[in-house]
Design a protein around this motif. Structure first.
Motif, PDB file in Angstrom:
ATOM      1  N   GLY A 240       0.835  -1.189   0.000  1.00  0.00           N
ATOM      2  CA  GLY A 240       0.000   0.000   0.000  1.00  0.00           C
ATOM      3  C   GLY A 240       0.870   1.239   0.000  1.00  0.00           C
ATOM      4  N   ASN A 241       0.242   2.397  -0.065  1.00  0.00           N
ATOM      5  CA  ASN A 241       1.040   3.634  -0.108  1.00  0.00           C
ATOM      6  C   ASN A 241       1.848   3.858   1.170  1.00  0.00           C
ATOM      7  OD1 ASN A 241      -1.790   4.088   0.797  1.00  0.00           O
ATOM      8  ND2 ASN A 241      -1.091   6.166   1.226  1.00  0.00           N
ATOM      9  N   ASP A 284       1.535  -0.642  -5.170  1.00  0.00           N
ATOM     10  CA  ASP A 284       0.674   0.532  -5.093  1.00  0.00           C
ATOM     11  C   ASP A 284       1.062   1.557  -6.157  1.00  0.00           C
ATOM     12  OD1 ASP A 284      -1.393   2.114  -3.612  1.00  0.00           O
ATOM     13  OD2 ASP A 284       0.305   3.478  -3.402  1.00  0.00           O
ATOM     14  N   HIS A 317      -4.000  -1.984  -4.046  1.00  0.00           N
ATOM     15  CA  HIS A 317      -4.338  -1.280  -2.804  1.00  0.00           C
ATOM     16  C   HIS A 317      -5.419  -0.220  -3.000  1.00  0.00           C
ATOM     17  CE1 HIS A 317      -3.900   0.506   1.130  1.00  0.00           C
ATOM     18  NE2 HIS A 317      -3.626   1.680   0.592  1.00  0.00           N
ATOM     19  N   GLN A 318      -5.309   0.600  -4.028  1.00  0.00           N
ATOM     20  CA  GLN A 318      -6.228   1.725  -4.196  1.00  0.00           C
ATOM     21  C   GLN A 318      -7.337   1.399  -5.196  1.00  0.00           C
ATOM     22  OE1 GLN A 318      -4.694   5.705  -4.293  1.00  0.00           O
ATOM     23  NE2 GLN A 318      -2.650   5.066  -3.654  1.00  0.00           N
ATOM     24  N   SER A 335      -9.534  -4.175  -3.017  1.00  0.00           N
ATOM     25  CA  SER A 335      -8.798  -2.980  -2.610  1.00  0.00           C
ATOM     26  C   SER A 335      -9.177  -2.565  -1.200  1.00  0.00           C
ATOM     27  CB  SER A 335      -9.084  -1.813  -3.584  1.00  0.00           C
ATOM     28  OG  SER A 335      -8.664  -2.110  -4.890  1.00  0.00           O
ATOM     29  N   HIS A 337      -7.598   1.044   1.286  1.00  0.00           N
ATOM     30  CA  HIS A 337      -7.140   2.425   1.188  1.00  0.00           C
ATOM     31  C   HIS A 337      -8.116   3.479   1.715  1.00  0.00           C
ATOM     32  CE1 HIS A 337      -4.647   5.693  -0.251  1.00  0.00           C
ATOM     33  NE2 HIS A 337      -5.636   6.187  -0.951  1.00  0.00           N
TER      34      HIS A 337
END
Length: 399
Positions: A240-241, A284, A317-318, A335, A337
């Motif tokens: 993820g971010n 990500d 992730h997003q 997802s 996020h």
């Protein structure tokens, strides 16, 4: 004939000043937002005709000023170079408190005050609004804290994928995401989450990123229970971010050691009953800007070598990645996020950035997106009208 190049250039020149103005505004937002978050509730609670005794007004004002100073200072020392967990907890908590107070000061100041017209004098109405703001905020913060700290409820749903073979009908996929292990030690919570996952008898367990806030070395104790998760076929993970704020490769390596398959722009095949499902994952979308060698969201690489006739389950992730997934004919994207907004009404700001807030949505001719509200929480230890979840998706074949 229209000169499309000159038309596009003119359009770009026209929008450029607006973009520059927006960028200038965004630069000042970190300075303006904290002032608004604390000043608006202070004004609504103390200075709109309540005529509190002087010690109440002075003491209340001092508390709001203290909050205004302590919140950004705590967040800077907690999430900046110093990485002081106690400061992060203080700053994050004050951020959640100020957001709830700000929201309900605005809403009740706008909605309740006109409804009280003609009831008592101006001081009575102002004090009624003030007590209503404090009461509603206190209840929501207490409830939101309990919601954030509890083991998430299991959300169960069937997802029908027309291309899924009959041999895969009933495949049990469990999704956890956005665990955000962080300044508040949640090792026991993590263990209880993993016990809940194991009770679901999953064929496939997925983690779609944002494991933690902090490096793998720092948050190892909280993440360690992930090694106890069981699945009949595979445990898979994508970044993820937040991994890219905290040495992402360390998290990829740790998840690999814990027995999870990091799907970094690659896929594996899940076979059952003579049918096959492609389980793919991408880094990500922020990965490339992180500067880490080899990290980027590359869907073509993730699907390279897969039979195009097979159904595809993609971890990204997003939710915003779904446009690319739909263009590639992905059947199901999982997802996280968004956290479902985490603290209402932040929900509406999330929708400005992402195509979905939570739950199932359909994109293009084939693609189904499931967006989880997340298993943990980020920053403020509150969840208001956005409960956390562990998701059990039962895949169904046929139309």
């Amino acid at each position: 004939m229209t000169d499309t190049s000159s038309t596009g250039q003119a359009r770009g020149e026209a929008t450029a000043p607006r973009r520059r103005a927006l960028y200038r505004l965004m630069r000042y937002l970190p300075l303006v937002a904290p002032v608004l978050l604390w000043a608006v509730p202070c004004w609504v609670l103390l200075y709109t005709g309540q005529h509190w005794p002087l010690p109440v007004t002075a003491g209340g004002t001092a508390l709001f000023v203290l909050g205004l100073v302590a919140m950004p200072l705590g967040m800077a020392r907690g999430h900046g170079r110093r990485q002081q967990d106690a400061a992060a907890v203080l700053g994050d908590t004050l951020l959640g408190v100020s957001w709830v107070l700000f929201t309900w000061s605005v809403l009740l100041g706008v909605l309740l005050r006109p409804a009280l017209a003609g009831v008592g004098d101006g001081q009575d109405r102002a004090r009624t609004v003030a007590w209503a703001v404090l009461g509603v905020s206190a209840v929501l913060l207490a409830w939101g804290y309990a919601e954030a700290r509890r083991v998430p409820r299991v959300r169960r749903l069937d997802v029908r994928l027309p291309r899924l073979g009959a041999g895969l009908d009933g495949l049990r996929v469990v999704l956890v995401t956005d665990t955000h292990y962080g300044p508040l030690d949640r090792a026991r919570w993590s263990a209880r989450v993993c016990e809940t996952v194991n009770a679901l008898d999953a064929d496939l367990v997925c983690h779609t990123g944002d494991i933690a806030d902090g490096t793998a070395e720092r948050r190892r104790a909280q993440a360690a229970p992930l090694g106890t998760v069981r699945a009949t076929h595979a445990r898979v993970y994508v970044t993820g971010n937040h991994e890219y704020y905290s040495e992402a490769q360390g998290w990829v390596d740790l998840m690999d050691k814990l027995g999870w398959e990091p799907l970094r722009n690659r896929h594996l095949l899940l076979e059952r009953g003579g049918d096959t499902l492609v389980v793919a994952g991408v880094d990500d979308v922020t990965a490339e800007s992180s500067g880490l060698p080899g990290h980027r969201a590359h869907l073509a690489g993730a699907l390279d070598g897969a039979d195009p006739g097979l159904p595809v389950l993609l971890l990204a992730h997003q939710p915003a990645f779904v446009d690319r997934a739909a263009a590639a004919g992905v059947d199901l994207q999982l997802s996280g996020h968004t956290h479902g907004g985490q603290i209402w009404p932040f929900h509406y700001l999330v929708r400005l950035d992402q195509p979905a807030l939570a739950g199932l949505s359909h994109h293009g001719a084939r693609t189904v997106l499931y967006t989880s509200r997340g298993t943990g929480f980020w920053g403020p230890p509150f969840r208001v009208f956005a409960p956390s979840e562990i998701t059990l998706l039962v895949l169904r074949s046929g139309n």
